[in-house]
Design a protein around this motif. Structure first.
Motif, PDB file in Angstrom:
ATOM      1  N   GLU A  29       0.834  -1.198   0.000  1.00 31.29           N
ATOM      2  CA  GLU A  29       0.000   0.000   0.000  1.00 31.29           C
ATOM      3  C   GLU A  29       0.871   1.250   0.000  1.00 31.29           C
ATOM      4  O   GLU A  29       1.767   1.401   0.830  1.00 31.29           O
ATOM      5  CB  GLU A  29      -0.909   0.010   1.231  1.00 31.29           C
ATOM      6  N   VAL A  30       0.600   2.137  -0.933  1.00 32.42           N
ATOM      7  CA  VAL A  30       1.369   3.380  -1.043  1.00 32.42           C
ATOM      8  C   VAL A  30       0.618   4.466  -0.276  1.00 32.42           C
ATOM      9  O   VAL A  30      -0.291   5.098  -0.792  1.00 32.42           O
ATOM     10  CB  VAL A  30       1.562   3.793  -2.515  1.00 32.42           C
ATOM     11  N   SER A  31       1.019   4.669   0.977  1.00 27.88           N
ATOM     12  CA  SER A  31       0.326   5.647   1.815  1.00 27.88           C
ATOM     13  C   SER A  31       1.297   6.213   2.837  1.00 27.88           C
ATOM     14  O   SER A  31       2.398   5.706   3.022  1.00 27.88           O
ATOM     15  CB  SER A  31      -0.864   4.989   2.533  1.00 27.88           C
ATOM     16  N   ALA A  67       4.429   7.331   0.531  1.00 24.53           N
ATOM     17  CA  ALA A  67       3.919   7.994  -0.674  1.00 24.53           C
ATOM     18  C   ALA A  67       4.736   9.218  -1.066  1.00 24.53           C
ATOM     19  O   ALA A  67       4.641   9.685  -2.206  1.00 24.53           O
ATOM     20  CB  ALA A  67       2.465   8.402  -0.456  1.00 24.53           C
ATOM     21  N   PRO A 112       7.620   8.345  -3.889  1.00 25.18           N
ATOM     22  CA  PRO A 112       6.979   7.954  -5.150  1.00 25.18           C
ATOM     23  C   PRO A 112       6.233   9.101  -5.826  1.00 25.18           C
ATOM     24  O   PRO A 112       6.256   9.214  -7.054  1.00 25.18           O
ATOM     25  CB  PRO A 112       6.007   6.849  -4.718  1.00 25.18           C
ATOM     26  N   LEU A 113       5.559   9.946  -5.045  1.00 26.10           N
ATOM     27  CA  LEU A 113       4.859  11.101  -5.625  1.00 26.10           C
ATOM     28  C   LEU A 113       5.860  12.052  -6.278  1.00 26.10           C
ATOM     29  O   LEU A 113       5.625  12.552  -7.383  1.00 26.10           O
ATOM     30  CB  LEU A 113       4.063  11.826  -4.541  1.00 26.10           C
ATOM     31  N   ALA A 158       6.955  10.550  -9.536  1.00 28.80           N
ATOM     32  CA  ALA A 158       5.919  10.642 -10.559  1.00 28.80           C
ATOM     33  C   ALA A 158       5.940  12.001 -11.248  1.00 28.80           C
ATOM     34  O   ALA A 158       5.662  12.113 -12.447  1.00 28.80           O
ATOM     35  CB  ALA A 158       4.549  10.394  -9.931  1.00 28.80           C
ATOM     36  N   TYR A 207       7.382   0.904  -3.906  1.00 31.48           N
ATOM     37  CA  TYR A 207       6.298   1.882  -3.852  1.00 31.48           C
ATOM     38  C   TYR A 207       6.253   2.727  -5.128  1.00 31.48           C
ATOM     39  O   TYR A 207       5.177   3.124  -5.583  1.00 31.48           O
ATOM     40  CB  TYR A 207       6.444   2.757  -2.609  1.00 31.48           C
ATOM     41  N   LYS A 230       4.759   0.347  -7.729  1.00 34.37           N
ATOM     42  CA  LYS A 230       3.334   0.140  -7.511  1.00 34.37           C
ATOM     43  C   LYS A 230       2.516   1.355  -7.949  1.00 34.37           C
ATOM     44  O   LYS A 230       1.430   1.212  -8.533  1.00 34.37           O
ATOM     45  CB  LYS A 230       3.071  -0.142  -6.020  1.00 34.37           C
ATOM     46  N   SER A 231       3.015   2.553  -7.712  1.00 31.54           N
ATOM     47  CA  SER A 231       2.215   3.754  -7.966  1.00 31.54           C
ATOM     48  C   SER A 231       2.461   4.390  -9.327  1.00 31.54           C
ATOM     49  O   SER A 231       1.612   5.135  -9.821  1.00 31.54           O
ATOM     50  CB  SER A 231       2.478   4.792  -6.866  1.00 31.54           C
ATOM     51  N   THR A 232       3.622   4.113  -9.959  1.00 34.48           N
ATOM     52  CA  THR A 232       3.922   4.738 -11.254  1.00 34.48           C
ATOM     53  C   THR A 232       4.170   3.735 -12.369  1.00 34.48           C
ATOM     54  O   THR A 232       4.286   4.118 -13.532  1.00 34.48           O
ATOM     55  CB  THR A 232       5.185   5.628 -11.147  1.00 34.48           C
ATOM     56  N   ASN A 233       4.308   2.461 -11.998  1.00 34.98           N
ATOM     57  CA  ASN A 233       4.628   1.393 -12.957  1.00 34.98           C
ATOM     58  C   ASN A 233       5.999   1.603 -13.609  1.00 34.98           C
ATOM     59  O   ASN A 233       6.236   1.162 -14.733  1.00 34.98           O
ATOM     60  CB  ASN A 233       3.545   1.279 -14.038  1.00 34.98           C
TER      61      ASN A 233
END
Length: 260
Positions: free
Chosen positions: A67-69, A73, A76-77, A80, A107, A110-113
């Motif tokens: 879980e990306v939280s 996060a 990863p943000l 992105a 992470y 998972k969130s940006t591939n």
């Protein structure tokens, strides 16, 4: 006889409840020390983190259930936003200090591939089995000397800098190589003017030093090396307790520094 048995059982029950209450309110941190070394000597721990007897070889966390939280996060943000074209993605490489079995690489994926190359510095007893599909992207190291600082775009301290006596050595390498961004994630801070050194007791029944940083002191180190703070958060941590400090006197911060 009934009365005697009743009181005997009641006394045993009270004793058990007292033991449970004592265990429940046992503080996460104990003591306040002037230096990291002073705290380490008081720990009676042969090493400065979880020792070999408590370590087992790990595998990566399952990507599907990751879980990306919260703290996971932040980086990863950032990736992105920065890695918004293929050229950036090909050139981008980062260093993570303290990634464990759930490194930032997962992470980001998972969130940006996106699979972004990273070096991960872990403590000497850490062992991990890297899945074949990630072996060309994730490289675990146990010594600072083994890190290739050239071409790194970011460095991430993932809830790790507070456990390190030699964090200045790593920061100096980062500064020397002019790494553009430095992330300090989920790290203990204090509202005092000086760093506080304490002992943490809630991991694997071992005791080891933990630094509660002074924001002013840390900012001084970065500003002296031409970095500015561009992001900061403060989070209260009610689930942790200290036997000498009030809850409001220590907390988590997440910080991003940028090379000017």
């Amino acid at each position: 006889m009934i009365t005697k048995n009743f009181f005997s059982s009641l006394i045993k029950l009270i004793s058990i409840l007292k033991l449970k209450i004592k265990k429940k309110i046992s503080p996460t941190f104990v003591g306040v020390f002037k230096t990291y070394q002073e705290a380490f000597l008081a720990s009676n721990n042969p090493i400065k983190y979880v020792n070999k007897n408590h370590q087992v070889k790990k595998g990566f966390l399952d990507l599907e259930t990751t879980e990306v939280s919260a703290r996971c996060a932040i980086f990863p943000l950032f990736c992105a936003i920065v890695l918004n074209n293929e050229d950036n993605e090909k050139e981008y490489e980062f260093l993570e200090i303290g990634g464990g079995d759930n490194p930032a690489f997962l992470y980001i994926l998972k969130s940006t591939n996106k699979k972004i190359k990273c070096q991960i510095l872990e403590e000497e007893n850490f062992e991990i089995e890297i899945p074949n599909e990630y072996k060309n992207y994730t490289f675990y190291k146990n010594k600072i000397e083994d890190i290739n600082f050239k071409n790194l775009s970011s460095a991430v301290f993932s809830c790790s800098i507070q456990y390190m006596e030699n964090y200045i050595d790593i920061l100096n390498k980062i500064f020397e190589n002019k790494i553009k961004y430095v992330f300090i994630v989920e790290t203990f801070f204090t509202n005092k003017n000086e760093n506080i050194y304490t002992l943490q007791k809630n991991v694997k029944n071992t005791t080891f030093p933990n630094t509660f940083f002074s924001l002013n002191k840390l900012n001084e180190i970065f500003e002296k090396n031409s970095y500015k703070q561009i992001y900061i958060t403060k989070r209260n941590i009610n689930k942790y307790s200290h036997n000498k400090l009030e809850g409001k006197e220590f907390f988590f911060r997440d910080i991003i520094y940028k090379l000017i």
